[in-house]
Design a protein around this motif. Structure first.
Motif, PDB file in Angstrom:
ATOM      1  N   LEU A 119      -1.532  -9.443  21.905  1.00 41.24           N
ATOM      2  CA  LEU A 119      -0.299  -9.832  22.608  1.00 41.24           C
ATOM      3  C   LEU A 119      -0.394 -11.226  23.213  1.00 41.24           C
ATOM      4  CD1 LEU A 119       0.571  -6.372  24.189  1.00 41.24           C
ATOM      5  CD2 LEU A 119       1.528  -7.414  22.126  1.00 41.24           C
ATOM      6  N   SER A 120      -1.581 -11.632  23.652  1.00 34.76           N
ATOM      7  CA  SER A 120      -1.666 -12.986  24.228  1.00 34.76           C
ATOM      8  C   SER A 120      -1.585 -14.034  23.116  1.00 34.76           C
ATOM      9  CB  SER A 120      -2.910 -13.155  25.102  1.00 34.76           C
ATOM     10  OG  SER A 120      -4.043 -13.383  24.323  1.00 34.76           O
ATOM     11  N   THR A 121      -2.173 -13.748  21.951  1.00 33.61           N
ATOM     12  CA  THR A 121      -2.022 -14.691  20.832  1.00 33.61           C
ATOM     13  C   THR A 121      -0.566 -14.720  20.371  1.00 33.61           C
ATOM     14  OG1 THR A 121      -4.313 -14.399  20.128  1.00 33.61           O
ATOM     15  CG2 THR A 121      -2.793 -15.245  18.478  1.00 33.61           C
ATOM     16  N   THR A 122       0.126 -13.571  20.467  1.00 33.75           N
ATOM     17  CA  THR A 122       1.539 -13.534  20.080  1.00 33.75           C
ATOM     18  C   THR A 122       2.363 -14.471  20.951  1.00 33.75           C
ATOM     19  OG1 THR A 122       1.329 -11.277  19.292  1.00 33.75           O
ATOM     20  CG2 THR A 122       3.555 -12.011  19.862  1.00 33.75           C
ATOM     21  N   GLN A 123       2.088 -14.434  22.260  1.00 35.51           N
ATOM     22  CA  GLN A 123       2.814 -15.313  23.176  1.00 35.51           C
ATOM     23  C   GLN A 123       2.649 -16.781  22.764  1.00 35.51           C
ATOM     24  OE1 GLN A 123       1.313 -14.711  27.096  1.00 35.51           O
ATOM     25  NE2 GLN A 123       3.327 -14.157  27.900  1.00 35.51           N
ATOM     26  N   ARG A 124       1.420 -17.166  22.468  1.00 30.15           N
ATOM     27  CA  ARG A 124       1.167 -18.573  22.122  1.00 30.15           C
ATOM     28  C   ARG A 124       1.715 -18.922  20.743  1.00 30.15           C
ATOM     29  NH1 ARG A 124      -4.848 -20.136  24.069  1.00 30.15           N
ATOM     30  NH2 ARG A 124      -5.154 -18.115  24.999  1.00 30.15           N
ATOM     31  N   THR A 125       1.684 -17.936  19.832  1.00 31.57           N
ATOM     32  CA  THR A 125       2.181 -18.215  18.479  1.00 31.57           C
ATOM     33  C   THR A 125       3.704 -18.333  18.504  1.00 31.57           C
ATOM     34  OG1 THR A 125       0.279 -17.028  17.610  1.00 31.57           O
ATOM     35  CG2 THR A 125       2.094 -17.419  16.074  1.00 31.57           C
ATOM     36  N   ARG A 126       4.350 -17.507  19.330  1.00 32.40           N
ATOM     37  CA  ARG A 126       5.810 -17.615  19.447  1.00 32.40           C
ATOM     38  C   ARG A 126       6.198 -18.980  20.000  1.00 32.40           C
ATOM     39  NH1 ARG A 126       7.789 -11.801  22.025  1.00 32.40           N
ATOM     40  NH2 ARG A 126       7.582 -10.575  20.105  1.00 32.40           N
ATOM     41  N   ALA A 127       5.396 -19.484  20.932  1.00 31.35           N
ATOM     42  CA  ALA A 127       5.742 -20.763  21.581  1.00 31.35           C
ATOM     43  C   ALA A 127       5.479 -21.955  20.662  1.00 31.35           C
ATOM     44  CB  ALA A 127       4.944 -20.912  22.871  1.00 31.35           C
ATOM     45  N   ALA A 128       4.703 -21.753  19.607  1.00 33.76           N
ATOM     46  CA  ALA A 128       4.312 -22.891  18.758  1.00 33.76           C
ATOM     47  C   ALA A 128       5.345 -23.149  17.667  1.00 33.76           C
ATOM     48  CB  ALA A 128       2.951 -22.605  18.125  1.00 33.76           C
ATOM     49  N   GLY A 129       5.500 -24.410  17.308  1.00 35.94           N
ATOM     50  CA  GLY A 129       6.387 -24.775  16.207  1.00 35.94           C
ATOM     51  C   GLY A 129       5.667 -24.669  14.867  1.00 35.94           C
ATOM     52  N   ILE A 130       6.446 -24.744  13.798  1.00 34.99           N
ATOM     53  CA  ILE A 130       5.873 -24.596  12.455  1.00 34.99           C
ATOM     54  C   ILE A 130       4.797 -25.648  12.185  1.00 34.99           C
ATOM     55  CG2 ILE A 130       6.414 -24.864   9.985  1.00 34.99           C
ATOM     56  CD1 ILE A 130       8.544 -22.994  10.205  1.00 34.99           C
ATOM     57  N   ASP A 131       5.069 -26.925  12.520  1.00 35.91           N
ATOM     58  CA  ASP A 131       4.100 -27.985  12.210  1.00 35.91           C
ATOM     59  C   ASP A 131       2.766 -27.749  12.921  1.00 35.91           C
ATOM     60  OD1 ASP A 131       5.874 -29.248  10.584  1.00 35.91           O
ATOM     61  OD2 ASP A 131       6.613 -30.612  12.145  1.00 35.91           O
ATOM     62  N   HIS A 191       1.361  -5.151  13.570  1.00 38.26           N
ATOM     63  CA  HIS A 191       0.013  -5.502  14.034  1.00 38.26           C
ATOM     64  C   HIS A 191      -0.191  -4.989  15.454  1.00 38.26           C
ATOM     65  CE1 HIS A 191      -3.152  -8.981  14.490  1.00 38.26           C
ATOM     66  NE2 HIS A 191      -3.718  -7.820  14.229  1.00 38.26           N
ATOM     67  N   ALA A 192       0.909  -4.958  16.230  1.00 33.68           N
ATOM     68  CA  ALA A 192       0.885  -4.411  17.594  1.00 33.68           C
ATOM     69  C   ALA A 192       2.343  -4.158  17.982  1.00 33.68           C
ATOM     70  CB  ALA A 192       0.258  -5.418  18.563  1.00 33.68           C
ATOM     71  N   VAL A 193       2.537  -3.325  19.007  1.00 34.18           N
ATOM     72  CA  VAL A 193       3.898  -3.138  19.517  1.00 34.18           C
ATOM     73  C   VAL A 193       4.124  -4.230  20.560  1.00 34.18           C
ATOM     74  CG1 VAL A 193       5.460  -1.588  20.745  1.00 34.18           C
ATOM     75  CG2 VAL A 193       3.778  -0.651  19.130  1.00 34.18           C
ATOM     76  N   PRO A 194       5.154  -5.088  20.392  1.00 34.51           N
ATOM     77  CA  PRO A 194       5.348  -6.183  21.339  1.00 34.51           C
ATOM     78  C   PRO A 194       5.780  -5.652  22.707  1.00 34.51           C
ATOM     79  CG  PRO A 194       7.205  -6.076  19.817  1.00 34.51           C
ATOM     80  CD  PRO A 194       6.200  -5.065  19.342  1.00 34.51           C
ATOM     81  N   LYS A 195       5.598  -6.478  23.716  1.00 35.17           N
ATOM     82  CA  LYS A 195       5.913  -6.099  25.103  1.00 35.17           C
ATOM     83  C   LYS A 195       7.310  -5.497  25.234  1.00 35.17           C
ATOM     84  CE  LYS A 195       3.216  -8.721  28.421  1.00 35.17           C
ATOM     85  NZ  LYS A 195       2.661  -9.917  27.752  1.00 35.17           N
ATOM     86  N   GLU A 196       8.309  -6.147  24.603  1.00 32.42           N
ATOM     87  CA  GLU A 196       9.706  -5.710  24.752  1.00 32.42           C
ATOM     88  C   GLU A 196       9.925  -4.277  24.254  1.00 32.42           C
ATOM     89  OE1 GLU A 196       8.236  -8.547  23.429  1.00 32.42           O
ATOM     90  OE2 GLU A 196       9.481  -8.801  21.653  1.00 32.42           O
ATOM     91  N   TYR A 197       9.047  -3.783  23.398  1.00 35.55           N
ATOM     92  CA  TYR A 197       9.233  -2.439  22.824  1.00 35.55           C
ATOM     93  C   TYR A 197       8.174  -1.449  23.306  1.00 35.55           C
ATOM     94  CZ  TYR A 197      12.799  -4.131  19.568  1.00 35.55           C
ATOM     95  OH  TYR A 197      13.957  -4.632  19.014  1.00 35.55           O
ATOM     96  N   GLN A 198       7.384  -1.843  24.311  1.00 34.53           N
ATOM     97  CA  GLN A 198       6.290  -0.996  24.798  1.00 34.53           C
ATOM     98  C   GLN A 198       6.772   0.427  25.097  1.00 34.53           C
ATOM     99  OE1 GLN A 198       3.048  -1.378  24.347  1.00 34.53           O
ATOM    100  NE2 GLN A 198       3.088  -3.585  24.585  1.00 34.53           N
ATOM    101  N   LYS A 199       7.997   0.562  25.643  1.00 35.98           N
ATOM    102  CA  LYS A 199       8.482   1.886  26.045  1.00 35.98           C
ATOM    103  C   LYS A 199       9.201   2.606  24.917  1.00 35.98           C
ATOM    104  CE  LYS A 199       8.362   1.494  30.947  1.00 35.98           C
ATOM    105  NZ  LYS A 199       8.576   0.102  31.448  1.00 35.98           N
ATOM    106  N   GLN A 200       9.500   1.924  23.826  1.00 35.07           N
ATOM    107  CA  GLN A 200      10.198   2.577  22.713  1.00 35.07           C
ATOM    108  C   GLN A 200       9.621   2.118  21.365  1.00 35.07           C
ATOM    109  OE1 GLN A 200      14.223   1.111  22.486  1.00 35.07           O
ATOM    110  NE2 GLN A 200      13.741  -0.662  23.729  1.00 35.07           N
ATOM    111  N   PRO A 201       8.354   2.481  21.147  1.00 29.31           N
ATOM    112  CA  PRO A 201       7.670   2.007  19.934  1.00 29.31           C
ATOM    113  C   PRO A 201       8.399   2.397  18.641  1.00 29.31           C
ATOM    114  CG  PRO A 201       6.366   3.699  21.056  1.00 29.31           C
ATOM    115  CD  PRO A 201       7.467   3.314  21.984  1.00 29.31           C
TER     116      PRO A 201
END
Ligand code: NIG
Ligand code: FE
Length: 419
Positions: A119-131, A191-201
């Motif tokens: 989940l922490s890598t997800t946060q950073r990957t979401r924030a990153a641009g394609i380049d 790969h994991a259930v994201p934070k927003e769906y933790q309560k409704q996988p």
């Protein structure tokens, strides 16, 4: 049209007879030719054999030696370009802080449950641009290439939303176009259930089956679909739902199976006709029997056991039971931050009781089968793609013996020297 004649190899490992994954004793047969030679035209191998055989074959085809490049491989070992069939190549950042937490007593699942890990890598990957993602992944691909790896599979799974999963897969596509290493794409929204769906996988499972898979398929962004089937991540039932939907849409199933606990992932892989079941540190005996019977390739990841300080998967037992075994780095920021497939080969010998010959089969022919590419790569045979590695060692046993080193001297990808 570029032509290459490579001669004099102490040992040329052809791995020929690659029509199906190698099992049992076949894994020890490397198809070795002494005083070996290869002739390459453009991106394809046209002859393989002893120097005499290849020279006569090449002369027939080319007429003269004019415009033929020659490479002398006297004293060296040549084998097919190595294949890494399981990586999480595209991500942003690194997680050395978590390594420190684990070395101070926390477990991998505890860190994930507390919002770290994937989940922490997800946060950073979401924030990153394609380049930015392309640049970071290219640096990893450069290191793979220096390790003799000419093809890698790459999974998404650090986006965990339609927008960001697709972004990650577009990065993979660009890498394949812009870097000499061939990159084979796998969708791993599960790969994991994201934070927003933790309560409704289950709602996240539906998002994967109803929205992500159709978009991935319609934009042709992946060939395979993978799921992290593990207690606390995706159950066997949820995994089956996702993989059946993927299969129906034309993606080939793969599974992260029985990594942390015996969950039944291997049995699911066999039941659903997955092309590979990966990890398998905790696979049950029934799981092994099921994989052997269905000829699912077991992709073992010794670096993950090493880095998580967990007991290694029992490669010996799986090979003896008739399971085709492949090896991979699992290259990812949390459980195996490495591009050294050579180190994986060493770990498999010393900790999985695999032989030096078996580990070479596991990173060539069997790895090619794990990603559905054995018709083109994984062995040195006429008609196959000219992907090969020249090692500065006198025989292949040196790769196991001289451990922790990198004896790659040259790498050819599609007929071009890239290292
Ligand atoms: O293959 N098992 C799940 N996924 C990765 C770890 C990914 C991460 O920790 O970021 C693996 O080990
Ligand atoms: Fe993995």
């Amino acid at each position: 049209m570029e032509k290459w004649l490579i001669t004099g190899a102490n040992q040329l490992l052809t791995l020929q007879g690659a029509g199906r994954p190698k099992t049992g004793k076949e894994m020890n047969d490397l198809g070795i030719i002494e005083d070996g030679a290869v002739a390459v035209e453009k991106d394809t191998i046209i002859a393989v054999g002893t120097r005499k055989e290849v020279e006569s074959e090449a002369r027939k085809r080319w007429g003269s030696w004019e415009k033929v490049n020659h490479m002398d491989a006297t004293g060296k070992v040549i084998m097919p370009g190595l294949i890494d069939p399981h990586t999480h190549l595209v991500y942003a950042g690194s997680r050395e802080d978590e390594l420190n937490m684990r070395l101070n007593g926390k477990t991998y699942l505890e860190i994930l449950e507390a919002g770290g890990g994937i989940l922490s890598t997800t946060q950073r990957t979401r924030a990153a641009g394609i380049d930015e993602l392309v640049e970071q992944a290219k640096a990893r691909l450069d290191r793979f290439l220096k390790n003799g790896v000419t093809t890698v599979e790459a999974k998404s799974g650090y986006g965990l939303s339609p927008e960001h999963e697709l972004k990650q897969l577009r990065v993979t596509k660009r890498l394949n176009e812009e870097h000499p290493v061939e990159v084979v794409s796998t969708f791993m929204g599960a790969h994991a259930v994201p934070k927003e769906y933790q309560k409704q996988p289950d709602a996240y499972v539906r998002l994967i089956t109803d929205e992500m898979i159709p978009r991935v398929v319609s934009e042709r962004l992946a060939e395979f679909c993978d799921v992290f089937c593990e207690r606390g991540v995706f159950s066997v039932e949820q995994s089956e739902t996702i993989l059946r939907a993927a299969k129906a849409a034309g993606l080939i199933p793969k599974i992260h199976a029985d990594e942390l606990e015996p969950t039944g992932g291997a049995e699911l892989a066999a039941r659903i006709g997955a092309i590979s079941a990966d990890h398998l540190l905790k696979v049950s005996d029934e799981g092994i029997r099921a994989l052997a019977k269905a000829k699912v390739v077991a992709v073992l990841l010794p670096g993950t056991a090493f880095f998580l300080m967990a007991p290694f998967a029992d490669g010996r037992k799986m090979i003896d039971a008739g399971v085709p075994v492949a090896l991979s780095t699992d290259c990812n920021p949390g459980s195996s931050p490495t591009e050294s497939l050579l180190l994986m080969m060493n770990l498999a010998c010393f900790h999985m009781k695999m032989t030096p010959a078996e580990v070479i089969t596991a990173v060539t022919v069997n790895a090619a089968h794990a990603i559905g590419r054995a018709d083109r790569i994984g062995s040195l045979e006429p008609g196959k793609q000219a992907d090969l590695v020249v090692f500065d060692v006198p025989n292949y046993l040196h790769l196991t013996y001289h451990y922790g080193s990198n004896d790659v001297e040259r790498v050819m990808k599609k007929g071009k020297w890239v290292v």
